[in-house]
Write an enzyme that holds these catalytic residues in place. Structure first.
Site: not given
Length: 139
Positions: A51, A69
């Site tokens: 991520e 994000d």
């Protein structure tokens, strides 16, 4: 106007210089300190590596729905953190609180997301970790 552009560039550089990138074992040690389940540790490490690349200050590209994000765990601002200065959404935090080298706030939020959705909440985990996890036995 030029002064402001230069000032913004200097500030952006300074902020990026303060960012932390964990080593794999450094991440494991920090997650242990924060009480992450040892049996899921390889999954958490895989998630973070895929991520954010283990960077605490990572802000993802704009998603198809207009959200972004944030941080080590790439926590989404549509549901979990507030883009403003007032903490809010399900984790009751600002997205900026997820970008610090002290990952305790981000970790608490990530655990909340996991409790609700397991690792399926993260595409980095779904796309890269379901069929192979990193070896953290040396950590």
């Amino acid at each position: 106007m030029t002064k402001y552009v230069i000032l913004l560039a200097v500030l952006a550089f300074a902020l990026h210089c303060d960012a932390k990138r964990f080593t794999r074992c450094g991440l494991v040690q920090e997650l242990r300190r924060l009480g992450f389940d040892e049996t899921l540790m390889s999954n958490w490490v895989c998630l973070v590596e895929n991520e954010s690349g283990r960077f605490t200050d990572k802000i993802g590209k704009v998603n198809k729905n207009g959200s972004r994000d944030y941080g080590l765990f790439q926590i989404n601002d549509k549901y979990w953190c507030s883009k403003g200065t007032t903490p809010g959404k399900d984790c009751n935090v600002t997205c900026n609180q997820l970008l610090t080298d002290d990952i305790s706030v981000a970790a608490t939020c990530a655990k909340k997301i996991y409790k609700r959705h397991k690792f399926d909440a993260w595409y980095g985990w779904k796309n890269h970790c379901q069929h192979g996890l990193p070896d953290i036995s040396d950590c």
